[in-house]
Design an enzyme around this catalytic site. Structure first.
Site, PDB file in Angstrom:
ATOM      1  N   ARG A 130       0.825  -1.212   0.000  1.00 52.77           N
ATOM      2  CA  ARG A 130       0.000   0.000   0.000  1.00 52.77           C
ATOM      3  C   ARG A 130       0.855   1.256   0.000  1.00 52.77           C
ATOM      4  NH1 ARG A 130      -3.547  -2.052   4.613  1.00 52.77           N
ATOM      5  NH2 ARG A 130      -4.952  -3.455   3.533  1.00 52.77           N
ATOM      6  N   LYS A 167       3.833 -17.504   7.846  1.00 55.27           N
ATOM      7  CA  LYS A 167       3.145 -17.756   9.102  1.00 55.27           C
ATOM      8  C   LYS A 167       2.677 -16.442   9.695  1.00 55.27           C
ATOM      9  CE  LYS A 167       5.252 -18.414  13.102  1.00 55.27           C
ATOM     10  NZ  LYS A 167       5.905 -17.529  14.058  1.00 55.27           N
ATOM     11  N   HIS A 179      10.152 -21.141   8.312  1.00 56.38           N
ATOM     12  CA  HIS A 179      11.559 -20.844   8.032  1.00 56.38           C
ATOM     13  C   HIS A 179      12.518 -21.793   8.749  1.00 56.38           C
ATOM     14  CE1 HIS A 179      11.618 -18.602  11.858  1.00 56.38           C
ATOM     15  NE2 HIS A 179      12.931 -18.662  11.782  1.00 56.38           N
ATOM     16  N   GLU A 181      15.477 -18.240  23.383  1.00 58.84           N
ATOM     17  CA  GLU A 181      15.936 -16.974  22.796  1.00 58.84           C
ATOM     18  C   GLU A 181      16.258 -16.017  23.937  1.00 58.84           C
ATOM     19  OE1 GLU A 181      13.636 -15.521  19.236  1.00 58.84           O
ATOM     20  OE2 GLU A 181      12.158 -16.802  20.181  1.00 58.84           O
ATOM     21  N   ASP A 183       3.148 -19.158  18.631  1.00 57.12           N
ATOM     22  CA  ASP A 183       4.237 -18.581  17.856  1.00 57.12           C
ATOM     23  C   ASP A 183       5.260 -19.639  17.409  1.00 57.12           C
ATOM     24  OD1 ASP A 183       5.641 -16.307  16.805  1.00 57.12           O
ATOM     25  OD2 ASP A 183       7.036 -16.413  18.492  1.00 57.12           O
ATOM     26  N   HIS A 234       7.360 -24.447  14.148  1.00 54.05           N
ATOM     27  CA  HIS A 234       8.798 -24.750  14.185  1.00 54.05           C
ATOM     28  C   HIS A 234       9.124 -26.016  14.999  1.00 54.05           C
ATOM     29  CE1 HIS A 234       8.799 -20.862  12.517  1.00 54.05           C
ATOM     30  NE2 HIS A 234       8.937 -20.163  13.617  1.00 54.05           N
ATOM     31  N   LYS A 236      11.155 -16.920  25.497  1.00 56.46           N
ATOM     32  CA  LYS A 236      11.841 -15.650  25.209  1.00 56.46           C
ATOM     33  C   LYS A 236      12.523 -15.194  26.487  1.00 56.46           C
ATOM     34  CE  LYS A 236       9.468 -14.127  21.202  1.00 56.46           C
ATOM     35  NZ  LYS A 236      10.427 -14.289  20.122  1.00 56.46           N
TER      36      LYS A 236
HETATM   37  C1  BG6 Z   1       9.500 -16.665  14.442  1.00 47.58           C
HETATM   38  C2  BG6 Z   1       8.776 -16.222  15.678  1.00 47.58           C
HETATM   39  O1  BG6 Z   1       8.686 -17.481  13.661  1.00 47.58           O
HETATM   40  O2  BG6 Z   1      10.664 -17.380  14.832  1.00 47.58           O
HETATM   41  C3  BG6 Z   1       9.670 -15.354  16.544  1.00 47.58           C
HETATM   42  O3  BG6 Z   1       7.611 -15.487  15.312  1.00 47.58           O
HETATM   43  C4  BG6 Z   1      10.956 -16.076  16.851  1.00 47.58           C
HETATM   44  O4  BG6 Z   1       9.017 -14.983  17.750  1.00 47.58           O
HETATM   45  C5  BG6 Z   1      11.590 -16.623  15.584  1.00 47.58           C
HETATM   46  O5  BG6 Z   1      11.827 -15.155  17.474  1.00 47.58           O
HETATM   47  C6  BG6 Z   1      12.760 -17.517  15.916  1.00 47.58           C
HETATM   48  O6  BG6 Z   1      13.427 -17.831  14.747  1.00 47.58           O
HETATM   49  P1  BG6 Z   1      14.978 -18.176  14.766  1.00 47.58           P
HETATM   50  O7  BG6 Z   1      15.288 -18.493  13.342  1.00 47.58           O
HETATM   51  O8  BG6 Z   1      15.688 -16.978  15.294  1.00 47.58           O
HETATM   52  O9  BG6 Z   1      15.128 -19.356  15.690  1.00 47.58           O
END
Ligand code: BG6
Length: 517
Positions: free
Chosen positions: A66, A173, A203, A241, A260, A265, A365
């Site tokens: 946009r 996602k 990812h 993390e 999340d 993942h 986190k």
């Molecule tokens: C994302 C989450 O999909 O993956 C984030 O939304 C998270 O909250 C991230 O920090 C972690 O990815 P990676 O590649 O840093 O382990």
């Protein structure tokens, strides 16, 4: 004690599909091109692909968003961003090539004239770059826009394939926020597209170490025979993390650690660790096996949720070298928030290979360290031989697969400590990716984009996998919503989560094996 594997180069075996040829002709349309993902991941990934000559000459990109802008301003912005996010010195030759392929269309998908402009631009790229009418649509937008975009593609006939001309859609996602919404989104997509055209991205599957799980398990003869309930005591997965929610409070408040990270993942990791060997690298052969794992996870009753899962929220503390406030004091977060920033759980797979082998997961986190690790703990051997020696107990073998950082694999085993007395020490046989293969700048999206251009869905989630993942976590979502937490915040930033997560394992006579430092 550390024993290094020899450093001689290993012969490389390439799967017949990825023979290093550039992907075919295509135009890539990024919806949400003014957002973070485009500048941080997608454009740097395209740049990295160009350095490896994995993009066809007949390739071009349209950023659609946009935000007002032009092709010139988009190129200038991406040039500045790639230098910042690609984690390497940008080589002008390759970048100039990528830049010359970037185009921008400003508009709104719900507005027919904007979509007309997009259509016109696609036709021009086809003429100027010879993209053969092939198009890859990347939905890098907030999820509320997935449906409207796909409907707009449908109305304009842009999702329609004909002859050799293909049309594919990559969906970012989050894919739904519970089982019902994931099902509804699948239906919405499939009303317009066939499953073959839908690429649900995760990812984590772009990470080398995650892809290596398949290679490690199935290209080595020595691990597979012991990869089962007879030899494995339990499996642990830790995804920690150090970052807090940073600027994503608005999104995270409605998501939480469970949504999340877990059905996407973490379940990818579980499925690759626990799956049977597929019959081939064919996308459906691999995904059939992954899907079976997810469907074998024993359903949790409300009582199970209470006894086998733990949720946490961070309070103020120091993590990753930074002072963090209470989660509830972060920007765009409700001061009375019940959103969890930590989850731990015990799952069981009800199948012949894994019956009675618990899988313990934890994700959080603001934790003590950044580490993603899979630990396969083997059973202890019988002790009889060592009765009457100075050995008090025997350790169990442990295989540690480090997904990130310091990517590698460690095998812990017992060895005699030299000396006249029988004593056993634990030694660590370590393989570090960086030592053997060096490191290459990568965003993790390179392989996924390349595969999508090639039409290989192996590393993308199929509808049934997504729904199976949500089915597992749905009881947790329900119970947690019905019983708001009363003890939040319950772990300080910079720790490895609440004490209840340790108790979860202690009740089974076990402990977390990934340490806090
Ligand atoms: C994302 C989450 O999909 O993956 C984030 O939304 C998270 O909250 C991230 O920090 C972690 O990815 P990676 O590649 O840093 O382990």
């Amino acid at each position: 004690m550390q024993t290094q594997l020899p450093t001689a180069p290993l012969p490389s075996v390439e799967s017949p599909r990825t023979n290093g040829q550039p992907g075919g002709p295509c135009a890539m349309v990024i919806f949400g091109a003014s957002g973070d993902l485009t500048k941080r991941k997608l454009v740097p990934a395209l740049y990295n692909l160009s350095r490896h000559r994995l993009l066809a000459t007949e390739f071009a990109v349209i950023g659609f968003a946009r935000r007002p802008g032009t092709t010139e301003s988009f190129r200038a912005q991406m040039r500045a961003d790639v230098a910042r996010y690609c984690d390497c010195a940008v080589e002008p030759g390759f970048w100039d090539w990528v830049e010359s392929r970037l185009h921008y269309v400003s508009g709104d998908v719900t507005d027919a004239t904007s979509v007309k402009r997009l259509e016109k631009q696609l036709a021009e790229l086809d003429r100027d770059h010879g993209t053969h009418g092939n198009a890859l649509f990347y939905l890098a937008t907030p999820p509320e826009q997935f449906g409207p975009i796909v409907r707009a593609l449908d109305t304009a006939g842009l999702a329609r394939e004909s002859g050799e001309r293909w049309r594919r859609v990559i969906v970012e996602k989050p894919f739904g926020r519970d089982l019902a919404s994931a099902r509804a989104l699948n239906e919405e997509l499939r009303a317009v597209l066939s499953e073959r055209q839908i690429y649900r991205i995760d990812h984590y599957l772009g990470k080398e170490t995650v892809q290596n799980l398949l290679v490690f398990r199935f290209s080595n003869g020595i691990f597979e025979p012991i990869w089962n309930r007879r030899y494995v005591d339990h499996v642990q997965i830790t995804v920690a993390e150090t970052l807090g929610v940073e600027a994503r409070g608005g999104y995270y408040e409605g998501a939480g650690a469970l949504r999340d990270m877990v059905p996407n993942h973490i379940f990818q990791l579980i499925s690759l660790v626990a799956m049977e060997c597929p019959i081939s690298f064919d996308a459906n052969a691999v995904r059939d096996e992954q899907s079976k794992v997810l469907r074998a996870i024993a359903p949790l009753s409300p009582e199970d949720v209470l006894s086998r899962s733990v949720r946490g929220q961070y309070g103020a503390g120091r993590a990753g070298g930074k002072e963090l406030p209470d989660y509830r004091a972060e920007a765009q977060v409700d001061p009375h928030s019940s959103t969890e920033t930590f989850v731990a759980m015990k799952l069981e797979l009800d199948n012949w290979r894994w019956k009675d082998v618990p899988f313990y997961l934890r994700v959080g986190k603001a934790m003590a360290r950044r580490v993603t690790e899979i630990v396969v703990q083997f059973k202890r051997p019988p002790f009889a031989l060592f009765r009457g020696t100075a050995v008090k107990e025997l350790g169990a073998n442990r295989l540690v697969i480090r997904v990130q950082p310091d990517e590698g694999i460690h095998l812990h085993f017992g060895a005699k400590i030299p000396g006249a007395v029988m004593r056993i020490g634990t030694v660590d046989m370590a393989f570090a990716y960086a030592d053997h293969f060096g490191t290459e700048p990568a965003t993790g999206y390179e392989r996924l984009l390349y595969d999508a251009v090639l039409g290989d869905q192996t590393l993308f989630q199929r509808a049934d996998m997504v729904e199976a993942g949500w089915s597992v976590v749905q009881p947790m979502l329900d119970v947690w919503q019905a019983l708001p937490p009363r003890n939040f915040p319950n772990y300080p930033a910079g720790s490895l989560g609440p004490a209840e997560a340790d108790q979860l394992l202690a009740r089974d006579g076990r402990r977390w094996l990934t340490p806090a430092s």
